[in-house]
Write a protein that holds these residues in place. Structure first.
Motif, PDB file in Angstrom:
ATOM      1  N   THR A 192      31.238  34.651  39.095  1.00 21.69           N
ATOM      2  CA  THR A 192      31.160  35.358  37.809  1.00 21.69           C
ATOM      3  C   THR A 192      32.301  34.961  36.891  1.00 21.69           C
ATOM      4  N   ALA A 193      33.476  34.715  37.483  1.00 18.70           N
ATOM      5  CA  ALA A 193      34.670  34.422  36.690  1.00 18.70           C
ATOM      6  C   ALA A 193      34.753  32.968  36.243  1.00 18.70           C
ATOM      7  N   GLY A 194      33.809  32.131  36.677  1.00 15.06           N
ATOM      8  CA  GLY A 194      33.802  30.741  36.254  1.00 15.06           C
ATOM      9  C   GLY A 194      34.715  29.832  37.055  1.00 15.06           C
ATOM     10  N   PHE A 195      34.969  30.183  38.302  1.00 17.43           N
ATOM     11  CA  PHE A 195      35.784  29.353  39.181  1.00 17.43           C
ATOM     12  C   PHE A 195      35.121  27.979  39.345  1.00 17.43           C
ATOM     13  N   ALA A 196      35.863  26.901  39.102  1.00 16.01           N
ATOM     14  CA  ALA A 196      35.285  25.553  39.095  1.00 16.01           C
ATOM     15  C   ALA A 196      35.357  24.848  40.439  1.00 16.01           C
ATOM     16  N   GLY A 197      36.101  25.409  41.381  1.00 17.81           N
ATOM     17  CA  GLY A 197      36.245  24.766  42.674  1.00 17.81           C
ATOM     18  C   GLY A 197      35.142  25.136  43.638  1.00 17.81           C
TER      19      GLY A 197
ATOM     20  N   LEU B  38      41.353  32.804  40.847  1.00 20.09           N
ATOM     21  CA  LEU B  38      41.233  33.283  42.223  1.00 20.09           C
ATOM     22  C   LEU B  38      42.046  34.562  42.436  1.00 20.09           C
ATOM     23  N   VAL B  39      43.292  34.556  42.001  1.00 18.14           N
ATOM     24  CA  VAL B  39      44.146  35.733  42.213  1.00 18.14           C
ATOM     25  C   VAL B  39      43.567  36.940  41.483  1.00 18.14           C
ATOM     26  N   ARG B  40      43.102  36.730  40.267  1.00 13.00           N
ATOM     27  CA  ARG B  40      42.543  37.846  39.507  1.00 13.00           C
ATOM     28  C   ARG B  40      41.235  38.340  40.111  1.00 13.00           C
ATOM     29  N   ALA B  41      40.397  37.400  40.572  1.00 13.06           N
ATOM     30  CA  ALA B  41      39.125  37.792  41.176  1.00 13.06           C
ATOM     31  C   ALA B  41      39.350  38.597  42.446  1.00 13.06           C
ATOM     32  N   LEU B  42      40.366  38.237  43.204  1.00 14.90           N
ATOM     33  CA  LEU B  42      40.667  38.976  44.428  1.00 14.90           C
ATOM     34  C   LEU B  42      41.019  40.428  44.096  1.00 14.90           C
ATOM     35  N   ARG B  43      41.783  40.610  43.018  1.00 14.27           N
ATOM     36  CA  ARG B  43      42.186  41.979  42.646  1.00 14.27           C
ATOM     37  C   ARG B  43      41.011  42.776  42.095  1.00 14.27           C
ATOM     38  N   THR B  44      40.212  42.140  41.249  1.00 11.89           N
ATOM     39  CA  THR B  44      39.116  42.892  40.612  1.00 11.89           C
ATOM     40  C   THR B  44      37.971  43.171  41.569  1.00 11.89           C
ATOM     41  N   SER B  45      37.822  42.333  42.604  1.00 14.39           N
ATOM     42  CA  SER B  45      36.709  42.529  43.541  1.00 14.39           C
ATOM     43  C   SER B  45      36.970  43.657  44.526  1.00 14.39           C
ATOM     44  N   GLY B  46      38.233  44.061  44.623  1.00 15.45           N
ATOM     45  CA  GLY B  46      38.561  45.110  45.573  1.00 15.45           C
ATOM     46  C   GLY B  46      38.550  44.657  47.019  1.00 15.45           C
ATOM     47  N   VAL B  47      38.535  43.355  47.236  1.00 16.88           N
ATOM     48  CA  VAL B  47      38.467  42.808  48.593  1.00 16.88           C
ATOM     49  C   VAL B  47      39.852  42.849  49.233  1.00 16.88           C
TER      50      VAL B  47
END
Length: 952
Positions: free
Chosen positions: A13-18, A56-65
Motif C-alpha cells: 500500500t505504501a509503494g515499497f519498491a523492493g 519500511l520503518v513507517r509501515a511497520l509502525r502503522t501496521s501494528g505488527v
C-alpha cells in the motif's frame, strides 16, 4: 493473517519498491551467518532505494505488527550480529550504488550494500582507496563495516571505518529521516532544544558526553581497537569542538537506526608495496618478535600459525604461493609474520625494508615485491577464517572468542595465558591476525554437535572475557559484539546504564536488532547460551544424511561465495541474481535443513509439510546451480554443491520430468547423430523438431559437426605392441560426447598438431560418460558407467601412455565424479601440459588474442590458461589470459528453456565484454557454444589456431 503478511500488505500500500519473502527456504537461508548461531527470522525484506528503508520503518509502525528490524549487509558476522527472529532487512541485493565522488574533497557517497572490493575497484580508477582492509573485502558491505566499526589489516596506520565517516543518512526508529554529520557543540545544543526524536537523541547524548566525560576517559582503553559499540569516547571532542553522532552509530550494529547512505572520506592509493615473509620455528617467538618489528614502521604485521599453514597446503591457493613462502627450510615452520611496507615510490619501500633488516628478525626472511604475488599471499591470510573449518573430522575452528584485543606490548603474555586456558580444556586451536595492534583471531576446534563440547562455549567465553579485561583489553576487537553483548557491563562498568539510556532514546520500542549491545527498561540482552546453535539442528540429522551431505553441515558461513567481482569464478547463479539461496552457502543451508527434516522417521503432519516445502525450495535452488565446481575448490571449506545436488536428486526424484529420461539417453542419441550428421541436422532444423524439443525443455541446440579426420582408436593390444620409448611419445586423445558430436575439428586439429610435434596419436572414442546422469541423480546408472570408463582408462594408462582430454569438464571426471564410485583417480591431462614439453615447430607471427578459460578449468586447473599462453608463444602466437567468470552455458544448462534469462544474464556479467571481436580463444566447448549463440562469433580452441598457423 501472519504478522509478516500484514507487514507486506502495508508495504504494498505504501509503494515499497523492493521485494519481500517469508517462504521457509528463504528464511532458513537467512537464519545463519558466519557465527555458531542459527535464528529463524519471520521474513526478509530487500529495499531497493533509500526511500524504501523509510517506507519500511513507517509501515511497520502503522501496521501494528510486533516485529523487529535487523539490518544485514554481507552476511559475514562472526557473532550473530545480523541474526534475529523478526524481519531481516537485506541491503546487499539492491542498495549497491556508488555516487557523488568528489576527487577534490576526497569523498564518495555509497549505499550500505556496496561491497568493499566493489568500492575500491571504483576508487582505484581515480587513484584512491578506502583504507579499512578487512579480510572479507570481497563480500563485506560498507553498511556492515560501519555497523561493526570494522578495521582489519593496516589499522595501526589507517584506523577504523569510523575515522572515514563524513556523514550518514539514516532512518530513525519512528520513521524520521535524519542526516548525521559533524557540528559544533552549540549547533548540537540548538537541535536539543527542539522537539521530537532528533531533539531527544541530541539531549541525551549531550548529557552523557558532557557530564560523564571523566568516566568515559577512564573506561575506554587507549588502544587502536577501542571500545566499539556506542563509542562515547569520540562522539564529542572538546579540543576541536566537534560533535558527531557518526562515532556513536559506528559499531552500534543496527540497534540505533537504519542506514540509507554513507558519505566517506577516501585516501590516495599508494603506488608501491613490498611484503616481507618471516618464518619462525615457534609461535611464541613470532609473537614476541612483533614488538621489535614494529620499530620498522610497516603498515601492517599479520601473524599466521602452523594450523592455518597446515590446512592451506590442501587448498588451491597453495599452488600459487608455495614458492613465495621460502621453499625448503631446515626448521619446522610453526608461524609466519607478514610485514608489509607501502609508499608512493621505491625509495620509501627500500627505506622500510632497510629498517626491517637492521632489526634482524628472529626468523628467516624473504621479500616479495611483485604486486600480484603479494596479493596471492594476502589471499592466503584472508582465507584463514575458512581454512580453519577444514581440519578434517567433525571439529571446526569456531569464532566465539575470535577477535579479542589487548595493548600490543602485552599481547605475547596474554596469548600465552590464552593458550594455557585452551590447553586446560584439551583443545586444539588456530591463531592468526593483526599482531601489530594486539588483535588476534583465536578459533578453538570444537564439534558443537557433541553436547559436552557445546557446553564449553560458556566457561571458555567467561574465562576469556575475564582474561582480556585483566590485560586491559577487549573481548571484541573488530568484529562487533553481537550475542556477546551480555559482557558489556564487565567492560563498560558504571557507563553501561548510559548505553541503556542511549538505546532507549534511539529505539524506545526495542524494534531495531533487539537483544544486542543494550536494551531499554523492560527488555533484555540475549545471552550467548540463550540462543540456538546451528549444531542444535544438525544433531537431528541421521547418520546417512550427515555423511552424504557432510559438506553442507561443514559450511561455516564465511561467505566466500558471496564475492562481488563478476570475474570471480565462484557461483555464477548468485552473481547474476544476488539471491543468497542461489549460492553455495544458501544451498548448503537448505540441504542441511532438508536432511534434518528427512531424518524424522515418523513426522507429524506439520513436520511433513515443512519437509515438503523445504524440499521444493531446495530443488528450486539447486536447479539454478550450473555445477561449475568452483565451490569444490575455491570455497575454503570445499562445500561441494554439485555432488550433493546429485545425491539430493537421487533421494527426492519420486516422479521425474520427461526431459530427465531424454537426457538419460542423450549420449546414445548423440552417437547415432555422429554417424549420420547431415540427416540429423536436417531433422533438427525442422519446425516440428524445434517444437518438440522446446516442449521437452530445450532450445538452441548446436548442429552436428563430427571430426572429418580422426586418429586410430587406442586399444590395450595396440599399445602393448609399442616399445617403452614409443609409449613415452604416445598420447591418447579422450573424446567427449559434446566435442565429438558438435565440435569435431578440435579433435582433428589436436591430432595434426601433436603429430607434427613428434607424438604418436591415438584416440579413445567418445563413450557414454554419464555426466548428465550424475547431474540429475540417476546415480546407479552413473556408477555402472563410471566403473566401465575408469577400467578402460586404466587399461590404457597402465602401459605408460598419456591420456589427454579435449574438454576440461569431461577430463576432470576421471579425478572427480568417477572417483566417487571407484576411488583412485586417473590422470587425464590437458593438451597444454603435453604441448608444453614439445619442441616448437614452424612458428609464424600472429595477432594478439584473448585467452578465455572454462569456469571448471579455472576453478580446478588455475594454471591452465597461463600454460596455454606459454604454449601458444612457442608457436609464435601472442595470447593473454583473460579473467572471466562463467559463460552461462555449462553443458545443457544454457539450452534449457527455464534457464534462458539466467544464462544470458550470466554471460553478460563477464563474457559479453570479452567477446566483442574475433581476437579470442576459448578452451571450453560450452564456452564456444555459448559465445556463438550470444554473439554470432565462435571462438577458436587454442589448438585450432596452432593448427591453422602450422598449415599456413
Amino acid at each position: 493473517m501472519t504478522d509478516a503478511a500484514r507487514l507486506f500488505a502495508a508495504l504494498s500500500t505504501a509503494g515499497f519498491a523492493g521485494e519481500w519473502d517469508d517462504g521457509i527456504g528463504a528464511r532458513r537461508v537467512a537464519s545463519t551467518d558466519n557465527s555458531i548461531y542459527q535464528v529463524l527470522p519471520a521474513a526478509i525484506v530487500y529495499p531497493r532505494t533509500g526511500g524504501d528503508v523509510t517506507t519500511l520503518v513507517r509501515a511497520l509502525r502503522t501496521s501494528g505488527v510486533a516485529l523487529s528490524l535487523t539490518a544485514r549487509g554481507g552476511n559475514t558476522g562472526t557473532n550473530g550480529q545480523s541474526l534475529n527472529d523478526g524481519v531481516i532487512v537485506d541491503f546487499g541485493r539492491h542498495l549497491r550504488g556508488i555516487r557523488d565522488f568528489d576527487p577534490v574533497a576526497g569523498t564518495v557517497v555509497v549505499e550500505p550494500g556496496v561491497v568493499l572490493d566493489q568500492l575500491n575497484a571504483f576508487l582505484g580508477a581515480h587513484g584512491r582507496f578506502f583504507p579499512p582492509m578487512v579480510s572479507t573485502a570481497s563480500r563485506a558491505t560498507i553498511g556492515g563495516m560501519v555497523a561493526t566499526d570494522a578495521s582489519g589489516k593496516g589499522s595501526r596506520r589507517w584506523g577504523k571505518t569510523s575515522d572515514y565517516l563524513v556523514a550518514i543518512d539514516l532512518t530513525l526508529s519512528d520513521g524520521t529521516p535524519w542526516r548525521a554529520e559533524p557540528m559544533t557543540l552549540a549547533q548540537a545544543q540548538a537541535i536539543a532544544r527542539g522537539t521530537g526524536i532528533v531533539a531527544d537523541i541530541h539531549r541525551e547524548v549531550l548529557r552523557i558526553v558532557t557530564t560523564r566525560a571523566d568516566d568515559i576517559a577512564a573506561t575506554f582503553p587507549d588502544m587502536n581497537r577501542g571500545l566499539t559499540g556506542y563509542n562515547l569516547q569520540k562522539t564529542y571532542d572538546a579540543a576541536t569542538d566537534r560533535f558527531f553522532l557518526g562515532y556513536l552509530l559506528a559499531g552500534s550494529e543496527g540497534t540505533l537506526a537504519l542506514t540509507r547512505s554513507i558519505t566517506l572520506r577516501v585516501e590516495p592509493k599508494p603506488a608501491k608495496r613490498a611484503l616481507s615473509v618471516i618464518r619462525y620455528d615457534a609461535f611464541d617467538t613470532a609473537m614476541r618478535d612483533v614488538q621489535r618489528l614494529i620499530a620498522a614502521d610497516p603498515v601492517a604485521i599479520e601473524i599466521i600459525d602452523d594450523k592455518v599453514l597446515g590446512v592451506a597446503r590442501s587448498d588451491i591457493i597453495w599452488t600459487s604461493v608455495e614458492a613465495l613462502l621460502g621453499g625448503a627450510t631446515d626448521i619446522a615452520v610453526a608461524a609466519m609474520n607478514f610485514v608489509e611496507f607501502i609508499g608512493d615510490d621505491e625509495a620509501t619501500i627500500e627505506d622500510g625494508l632497510a629498517r626491517l633488516t637492521a632489526i634482524a628478525p628472529a626468523g628467516d626472511c624473504q621479500v616479495v615485491r611483485d604486486a600480484g604475488q603479494i596479493g596471492q599471499l594476502w589471499t592466503l591470510r584472508e582465507k584463514s577464517v575458512g581454512l580453519l573449518a577444514r581440519l578434517g573430522g567433525n571439529r571446526q575452528g569456531l569464532p566465539f572468542v575470535e577477535d579479542t584485543a589487548v595493548p600490543p606490548d602485552r599481547l605475547a603474555d596474554y596469548v600465552a595465558e590464552f593458550r594455557a586456558l585452551l590447553d586446560g580444556h584439551g583443545l586444539q586451536y588456530g591463531m592468526f591476525g593483526h599482531a601489530d595492534v594486539g588483535c588476534l583471531h583465536v578459533r578453538p576446534f570444537l564439534d558443537l554437535r557433541d553436547r559436552e563440547q557445546a557446553a564449553l562455549i560458556r566457561p571458555i567465553s567467561d574465562a576469556v572475557a575475564a582474561l582480556t579485561k585483566r590485560y586491559g583489553g577487549l573481548m571484541w576487537g573488530e568484529h562487533g559484539r553481537g550475542y556477546r553483548g551480555e559482557y558489556s557491563p564487565l567492560f563498560f562498568g558504571s557507563l553501561y546504564p548510559e548505553l541503556v539510556a542511549l538505546k532507549a532514546v534511539f529505539d524506545p520500542d526495542n524494534r531495531l536488532n533487539p537483544g544486542k549491545l543494550a536494551a531499554p527498561a523492560g527488555h533484555r540482552v540475549d545471552r550467548i547460551d540463550g540462543v540456538s546453535l546451528r549444531a542444535d539442528a544438525d544433531r537431528r540429522i541421521a547418520d546417512g544424511h550427515a555423511q552424504d551431505f557432510d559438506r553442507a553441515v561443514a559450511c561455516n558461513g564465511n561467505g566466500a561465495c558471496f564475492a562481488w567481482d563478476a570475474l570471480d569464478v565462484m557461483c555464477p547463479s548468485y552473481k547474476a541474481t544476488r539471491d543468497r539461496a542461489q549460492s553455495p552457502k544458501g544451498r548448503a543451508a537448505l540441504l542441511r535443513d532438508w536432511a534434518r527434516l528427512d531424518s524424522i522417521a515418523d513426522p507429524t503432519p506439520a513436520e511433513a509439510a515443512e519437509r515438503d516445502a523445504i524440499e521444493r525450495d531446495t530443488a528450486r535452488s539447486l536447479a539454478t546451480c550450473l555445477s561449475c565446481k568452483a565451490c569444490t575448490t575455491l570455497c575454503p571449506v570445499k562445500v561441494d554443491i554439485p555432488t550433493m545436488k546429485s545425491r539430493f536428486a537421487e533421494r527426492t526424484a519420486r516422479r521425474r520430468p520427461f526431459r530427465h529420461h531424454v537426457v538419460a539417453r542423450m549420449e546414445a542419441m548423440l552417437a547415432i547423430g555422429r554417424r549420420m550428421p547431415a540427416l540429423a541436422n536436417a531433422v533438427l532444423r525442422t519446425g516440428m523438431a524445434r517444437t518438440v524439443l522446446a516442449r521437452i525443455g530445450y532450445v538452441d541446440l548446436p548442429g552436428f559437426a563430427p571430426a572429418a579426420t580422426r586418429p586410430p582408436v587406442a586399444t590395450p593390444r595396440a599399445i602393448g605392441r609399442l616399445s617403452p620409448q614409443q609409449r613415452a611419445k604416445t598420447v591418447v586423445l579422450v573424446e567427449d560426447s559434446f566435442t565429438a558430436s558438435f565440435d569435431g575439428n578440435v579433435l582433428s586439429a589436436a591430432a595434426r598438431v601433436l603429430t607434427v610435434c613428434g607424438f604418436t596419436v591415438l584416440r579413445l572414442p567418445a563413450r557414454t560418460n554419464g555426466k548428465a546422469l550424475h547431474l540429475i541423480g540417476m546415480r546407479d546408472r552413473f556408477a555402472r558407467i563410471a566403473r566401465a570408463r575408469m577400467a578402460e582408462a586404466r587399461a590404457l594408462t597402465d602401459p605408460g601412455v598419456r591420456l589427454v582430454g579435449l574438454d576440461t569438464a569431461t577430463a576432470l571426471m576421471f579425478a572427480q565424479e568417477f572417483t566417487e564410485v571407484t576411488g583412485g583417480a586417473v590422470d587425464v591431462a590437458g593438451l597444454e601440459t603435453v604441448l608444453a614439453d614439445a619442441d616448437p615447430v614452424g612458428t609464424r607471427g600472429g595477432g594478439l588474442y584473448r585467452l578465455l578459460g572454462h569456469c571448471t578449468e579455472q576453478a580446478l586447473r588455475p594454471q591452465a590458461l597461463v600454460q596455454w599462453a606459454t604454449v601458444l608463444a612457442r608457436f609464435g602466437i601472442e595470447a593473454v589470459p583473460t579473467k572471466t567468470g562463467c559463460c552461462g552455458m555449462a553443458g545443457l544448462f544454457g539450452h534449457e528453456v527455464a534457464n534462458q534469462t539466467l544464462s544470458q544474464d550470466i554471460f553478460a556479467l563477464s563474457w559479453q565484454a570479452a567477446t566483442q571481436d574475433d581476437a579470442m580463444l576459448a578452451t571450453g566447448f560450452s564456452c564456444r557454444c555459448q559465445t556463438k549463440r550470444m554473439t554470432g562469433r565462435r571462438p577458436m580452441h587454442p589448438i585450432e589456431l596452432i593448427d591453422r598457423q602450422l598449415r599456413g
